[in-house]
Design a protein around this motif. Structure first.
Motif, PDB file in Angstrom:
ATOM      1  N   VAL A 236       0.136  -1.630  -0.028  1.00 56.28           N
ATOM      2  CA  VAL A 236      -0.123  -0.140   0.050  1.00 56.28           C
ATOM      3  C   VAL A 236       1.007   1.728   0.194  1.00 56.28           C
ATOM      4  CG1 VAL A 236      -1.899   1.290   1.534  1.00 56.28           C
ATOM      5  CG2 VAL A 236      -2.458  -1.382   1.141  1.00 56.28           C
ATOM      6  N   ARG A 237       1.638   1.441   0.942  1.00 60.43           N
ATOM      7  CA  ARG A 237       2.733   2.272   1.092  1.00 60.43           C
ATOM      8  C   ARG A 237       4.341   2.519  -0.172  1.00 60.43           C
ATOM      9  NH1 ARG A 237       5.026   4.601   5.443  1.00 60.43           N
ATOM     10  NH2 ARG A 237       4.506   2.788   7.123  1.00 60.43           N
ATOM     11  N   LYS A 238       4.078   1.353  -1.197  1.00 56.38           N
ATOM     12  CA  LYS A 238       4.740   1.662  -2.289  1.00 56.38           C
ATOM     13  C   LYS A 238       3.725   2.006  -3.480  1.00 56.38           C
ATOM     14  CE  LYS A 238       8.335  -1.272  -1.583  1.00 56.38           C
ATOM     15  NZ  LYS A 238       8.915  -2.356  -2.009  1.00 56.38           N
ATOM     16  N   THR A 239       2.709   0.918  -3.197  1.00 57.62           N
ATOM     17  CA  THR A 239       1.249   2.154  -4.193  1.00 57.62           C
ATOM     18  C   THR A 239       1.452   3.936  -4.356  1.00 57.62           C
ATOM     19  OG1 THR A 239       0.398   0.287  -4.464  1.00 57.62           O
ATOM     20  CG2 THR A 239      -0.699   1.544  -5.204  1.00 57.62           C
ATOM     21  N   LEU A 240       0.699   4.478  -3.286  1.00 58.08           N
ATOM     22  CA  LEU A 240       0.653   5.869  -2.637  1.00 58.08           C
ATOM     23  C   LEU A 240       1.818   6.368  -3.051  1.00 58.08           C
ATOM     24  CD1 LEU A 240      -1.220   5.264   0.403  1.00 58.08           C
ATOM     25  CD2 LEU A 240      -2.265   6.084  -1.867  1.00 58.08           C
ATOM     26  N   GLU A 241       3.277   5.914  -3.197  1.00 60.59           N
ATOM     27  CA  GLU A 241       4.150   6.644  -3.120  1.00 60.59           C
ATOM     28  C   GLU A 241       4.190   7.149  -5.056  1.00 60.59           C
ATOM     29  OE1 GLU A 241       7.440   4.566  -1.657  1.00 60.59           O
ATOM     30  OE2 GLU A 241       7.102   5.270   0.387  1.00 60.59           O
TER      31      GLU A 241
ATOM     32  N   GLY B 111      -5.621  -7.053   6.327  1.00 63.81           N
ATOM     33  CA  GLY B 111      -5.110  -5.560   5.883  1.00 63.81           C
ATOM     34  C   GLY B 111      -4.527  -4.732   6.252  1.00 63.81           C
ATOM     35  N   VAL B 112      -4.837  -3.517   5.230  1.00 60.66           N
ATOM     36  CA  VAL B 112      -4.142  -1.820   6.093  1.00 60.66           C
ATOM     37  C   VAL B 112      -4.684  -1.271   5.957  1.00 60.66           C
ATOM     38  CG1 VAL B 112      -2.257  -1.344   5.624  1.00 60.66           C
ATOM     39  CG2 VAL B 112      -2.096  -3.087   4.490  1.00 60.66           C
ATOM     40  N   LYS B 113      -4.877  -0.019   7.223  1.00 59.15           N
ATOM     41  CA  LYS B 113      -6.005   0.860   7.500  1.00 59.15           C
ATOM     42  C   LYS B 113      -4.587   2.170   7.251  1.00 59.15           C
ATOM     43  CE  LYS B 113      -7.627   1.395  11.592  1.00 59.15           C
ATOM     44  NZ  LYS B 113      -6.844   1.747  12.861  1.00 59.15           N
ATOM     45  N   VAL B 114      -5.432   3.174   6.482  1.00 54.58           N
ATOM     46  CA  VAL B 114      -4.316   4.410   6.654  1.00 54.58           C
ATOM     47  C   VAL B 114      -5.065   4.990   6.286  1.00 54.58           C
ATOM     48  CG1 VAL B 114      -2.461   5.342   4.329  1.00 54.58           C
ATOM     49  CG2 VAL B 114      -3.234   2.969   4.317  1.00 54.58           C
ATOM     50  N   LEU B 115      -4.791   6.599   7.140  1.00 50.03           N
ATOM     51  CA  LEU B 115      -4.432   8.005   7.496  1.00 50.03           C
ATOM     52  C   LEU B 115      -3.861   8.386   6.249  1.00 50.03           C
ATOM     53  CD1 LEU B 115      -6.613  10.116   9.208  1.00 50.03           C
ATOM     54  CD2 LEU B 115      -5.017   9.528  10.308  1.00 50.03           C
ATOM     55  N   LEU B 116      -4.412   9.273   5.528  1.00 48.46           N
ATOM     56  CA  LEU B 116      -4.037   9.697   4.797  1.00 48.46           C
ATOM     57  C   LEU B 116      -3.672  11.756   4.779  1.00 48.46           C
ATOM     58  CD1 LEU B 116      -6.817   9.205   1.672  1.00 48.46           C
ATOM     59  CD2 LEU B 116      -3.966   8.107   2.179  1.00 48.46           C
ATOM     60  N   SER B 117      -2.374  11.680   4.308  1.00 39.06           N
ATOM     61  CA  SER B 117      -2.355  13.354   5.146  1.00 39.06           C
ATOM     62  C   SER B 117      -3.466  14.654   5.086  1.00 39.06           C
ATOM     63  CB  SER B 117      -0.721  13.470   4.464  1.00 39.06           C
ATOM     64  OG  SER B 117      -1.419  13.267   2.600  1.00 39.06           O
TER      65      SER B 117
END
Length: 182
Positions: free
Chosen positions: A18-23, A47-53
């Motif tokens: 997820v991190r690499k794809t968001l980058e 899965g993964v939770k992401v609090l967006l910037s």
């Protein structure tokens, strides 16, 4: 200006993916104001939770693209200007469901658009392995006329936030197994 908050729930993926794809997505679309290094990530069951910037505003487009890139289900829960909450749910770039309790917030919308944003508890229940009866009360339309009458009314016993409160999103997230918080 109120609060604008975006939380991704990415099923069947890892934090690293997820991190690499968001980058990569950050570099390709400056309109979203995504700063992947300022996002908060948390691995969860399945899965993964992401609090967006802060100030990230990809909403539907970002959800669709991320689900297509990762080839998995992605749910974006959001709070808009602290006035209401909603979500977009995609898998492999295809919309599965969307919810907005105030689709007329900016302008009057067609019945077709209202139905699109009605939310489908059956779809969410199936993908998040919960009983539909435990989430369907969150998927209610709000109007300015009834917001005052909703104050103090909760979707379910034990909820922290009442109907008409944008933070009801946190109760919904908890109900589907991905509690808000890092």
């Amino acid at each position: 200006m109120g609060l604008f908050l975006n939380v991704l729930i990415v099923k069947n993926s890892t934090e690293e993916n997820v991190r690499k794809t968001l980058e990569r997505m950050e570099d390709s679309n400056l309109d979203w104001n995504l700063i992947s290094a300022k996002c908060r990530y948390q691995e969860c069951h399945n899965g993964v939770k992401v609090l967006l910037s802060d100030m990230c505003a990809g909403y539907e487009d970002m959800t669709q693209k991320l689900s297509k890139e990762l080839m998995c289900p992605v749910l974006l829960c959001y709070i808009y200007d602290e006035d209401y909450w909603g979500y977009y749910f995609y898998e492999k770039g295809i919309e599965l469901d969307s919810f907005n309790p105030m689709p007329d917030y900016f302008e009057e919308v067609s019945e077709e658009k209202r139905q699109r944003f009605a939310g489908n508890g059956r779809v969410i229940a199936e993908y998040f392995n919960v009983e539909e009866s435990k989430i369907k009360n969150y998927l209610q339309q709000w109007s300015y006329d009834i917001l005052d009458s909703m104050e103090g009314t909760y979707a379910y016993d034990g909820d922290e936030f009442c109907m008409g409160d944008a933070w009801q999103m946190a109760d919904f997230m908890k109900a589907i197994g991905y509690p808000y918080g890092w």
